[in-house]
Every structure is written in C-alpha cells, then in structure tokens.
Write a protein that holds these residues in place. Structure first.
Motif, PDB file in Angstrom:
ATOM      1  N   LYS A 199       8.432  65.744  -9.271  1.00  0.00           N
ATOM      2  CA  LYS A 199       9.287  66.030  -8.253  1.00  0.00           C
ATOM      3  C   LYS A 199       9.493  67.309  -8.285  1.00  0.00           C
ATOM      4  O   LYS A 199      10.096  67.713  -9.308  1.00  0.00           O
ATOM      5  N   ILE A 200       9.395  68.046  -7.211  1.00  0.00           N
ATOM      6  CA  ILE A 200       9.857  69.581  -7.052  1.00  0.00           C
ATOM      7  C   ILE A 200      10.529  69.551  -5.757  1.00  0.00           C
ATOM      8  O   ILE A 200      10.296  69.440  -5.111  1.00  0.00           O
ATOM      9  N   GLU A 201      11.649  70.087  -6.263  1.00  0.00           N
ATOM     10  CA  GLU A 201      12.825  70.307  -5.280  1.00  0.00           C
ATOM     11  C   GLU A 201      13.030  71.552  -4.892  1.00  0.00           C
ATOM     12  O   GLU A 201      13.135  72.759  -5.640  1.00  0.00           O
ATOM     13  N   GLY A 202      12.613  72.044  -3.499  1.00  0.00           N
ATOM     14  CA  GLY A 202      12.823  73.381  -2.867  1.00  0.00           C
ATOM     15  C   GLY A 202      14.204  73.486  -2.169  1.00  0.00           C
ATOM     16  O   GLY A 202      15.010  72.565  -2.390  1.00  0.00           O
ATOM     17  N   THR A 203      14.383  74.423  -1.647  1.00  0.00           N
ATOM     18  CA  THR A 203      15.555  74.917  -0.957  1.00  0.00           C
ATOM     19  C   THR A 203      15.595  73.739   0.221  1.00  0.00           C
ATOM     20  O   THR A 203      17.019  73.311   0.181  1.00  0.00           O
ATOM     21  N   HIS A 204      15.034  73.347   0.854  1.00  0.00           N
ATOM     22  CA  HIS A 204      15.052  72.547   1.798  1.00  0.00           C
ATOM     23  C   HIS A 204      14.249  71.190   1.872  1.00  0.00           C
ATOM     24  O   HIS A 204      14.614  70.194   2.741  1.00  0.00           O
ATOM     25  N   ASP A 205      13.333  70.958   1.024  1.00  0.00           N
ATOM     26  CA  ASP A 205      12.380  70.037   0.872  1.00  0.00           C
ATOM     27  C   ASP A 205      12.139  69.506  -0.398  1.00  0.00           C
ATOM     28  O   ASP A 205      12.403  70.250  -1.483  1.00  0.00           O
ATOM     29  N   VAL A 206      11.473  68.404  -0.706  1.00  0.00           N
ATOM     30  CA  VAL A 206      11.353  67.848  -1.871  1.00  0.00           C
ATOM     31  C   VAL A 206       9.672  67.436  -1.960  1.00  0.00           C
ATOM     32  O   VAL A 206       9.366  66.452  -0.931  1.00  0.00           O
ATOM     33  N   VAL A 207       9.139  67.842  -2.756  1.00  0.00           N
ATOM     34  CA  VAL A 207       7.429  67.345  -2.826  1.00  0.00           C
ATOM     35  C   VAL A 207       7.475  66.478  -4.106  1.00  0.00           C
ATOM     36  O   VAL A 207       8.045  66.565  -5.153  1.00  0.00           O
ATOM     37  N   TYR A 208       7.034  65.160  -3.736  1.00  0.00           N
ATOM     38  CA  TYR A 208       6.747  64.138  -4.701  1.00  0.00           C
ATOM     39  C   TYR A 208       5.450  63.808  -4.970  1.00  0.00           C
ATOM     40  O   TYR A 208       4.376  64.062  -4.262  1.00  0.00           O
ATOM     41  N   ASN A 262       9.028  65.026   1.314  1.00  0.00           N
ATOM     42  CA  ASN A 262      10.417  64.364   1.558  1.00  0.00           C
ATOM     43  C   ASN A 262      10.386  62.890   1.858  1.00  0.00           C
ATOM     44  O   ASN A 262      11.373  62.486   2.744  1.00  0.00           O
ATOM     45  N   ASN A 263       9.469  62.076   0.989  1.00  0.00           N
ATOM     46  CA  ASN A 263       9.418  60.735   1.182  1.00  0.00           C
ATOM     47  C   ASN A 263       9.493  60.092  -0.341  1.00  0.00           C
ATOM     48  O   ASN A 263       8.673  60.128  -0.843  1.00  0.00           O
ATOM     49  N   ASP A 264      10.584  59.614  -0.777  1.00  0.00           N
ATOM     50  CA  ASP A 264      10.859  59.178  -1.984  1.00  0.00           C
ATOM     51  C   ASP A 264      10.739  57.724  -2.141  1.00  0.00           C
ATOM     52  O   ASP A 264      10.965  57.121  -3.384  1.00  0.00           O
ATOM     53  N   SER A 265      10.079  57.119  -1.144  1.00  0.00           N
ATOM     54  CA  SER A 265      10.147  55.414  -1.164  1.00  0.00           C
ATOM     55  C   SER A 265       8.711  55.082  -1.676  1.00  0.00           C
ATOM     56  O   SER A 265       7.626  55.322  -1.298  1.00  0.00           O
TER      57      SER A 265
END
Length: 157
Positions: A28-37, A92-95
């Motif tokens: 998981k990489i968290e950016g300023t506005h988004d998260v990439v899974y 942006n979808n952690d489901s």
C-alpha cells in the motif's frame, strides 16, 4: 541484502511457505490525496509450476480489459516474471472482497471469451504467441481454487 533491493516486497516473501492459489494485499502506498493498493494474485505454486507463456500472454490480454468491467480504479494488472501469477494495482479501493469478486467475475468472463483482444502485430509485441485455450485452462484452474484464495500460507487454517 543490498540497499538497492531492500524495498522489493516480493523478495521478502517466503515463496516456500505460500500455498497457491491465493490473493493477498502485497503493498500500500499512501500519497497526499490517494492510496494505491498492490495485490499478489498467485495462480501457480512458486517453484513447482508456472503458466505456459502463450496461455499467460492471452489471459493477460483478456484480464487487462475485463477486470475493469468489475472493479473501478484498476491502474494495471500484469504478469510476474516467474509466470506464477499477476500483480494488480488499484487506486483508492481497499476492499479485499471487491477484489476477490472482481477476479472471480473476470475469470468467468475469460471462460466465455471467443477471442483474445489485441492479438495482432499492430497491437501486440508478440502476436503469434497466444492461446485462448491456454488462457481458459488457467482461468478454470484458478476458479477451482477460489475457496482458498484468502489462505496465503500453507500452515493457515
């Protein structure tokens, strides 16, 4: 391990302890506005089996388009060099349940496909190296193990 490879998550995974098929959140990489899974979608048991290249190539083409019909914000899905699975990145979808449902529907779509998309010299770098039948075999085998997708390690119950 040298510093330049210290941040490669898959190099820290004990490939002798996993039990394919499985789907796991690999990063998981968290950016300023988004998260990439990043998901590790393992079709074959590492160091014991692998997908043949024509089938893998064709299921890659098929899943690249079809997965987006079932899951929003897919950034990419691509094969592992070891030919045992795919990495998929999602924005942006952690489901985890959404990922599993989309994968199942996508593989069912592969089984219904009557052609491999973009399977020509203009759209593909190795257009002669495809097998729709091989892709369907890979999809079918993965679907047979869908009840085990959430079990990553052999010693999990």
């Amino acid at each position: 391990m040298s510093k330049e490879f210290a941040n490669v998550e898959s190099f820290d995974l004990d490939h002798t302890a996993v039990k394919a098929p499985y789907v796991r959140l690999a990063g998981k990489i968290e950016g300023t506005h988004d998260v990439v899974y990043k998901y590790d979608i393992r079709f074959c048991q590492p160091n014991e089996s692998h997908m043949d290249m024509p089938g893998l190539h064709s299921i890659e083409h098929l899943m690249a388009g079809l997965i987006r019909n079932h899951l929003d914000d897919v950034i990419d899905i691509g094969p592992m060099g070891c030919q045992t699975g795919f990495y998929m990145t999602v924005l942006n979808n952690d489901s985890y349940d959404d990922v599993l449902a989309a994968l199942e529907k996508t593989l069912e779509d592969v089984l219904e496909a009557d052609e491999v998309p973009a399977c020509n010299p203009k759209q593909c770098g190795w257009a002669a190296n495809h097998s729709l039948e091989g892709a369907k075999d890979i999809a079918s085998n993965m679907l047979k193990g869908k009840d085990e997708w959430s079990q990553v390690f052999a010693d999990e119950h």
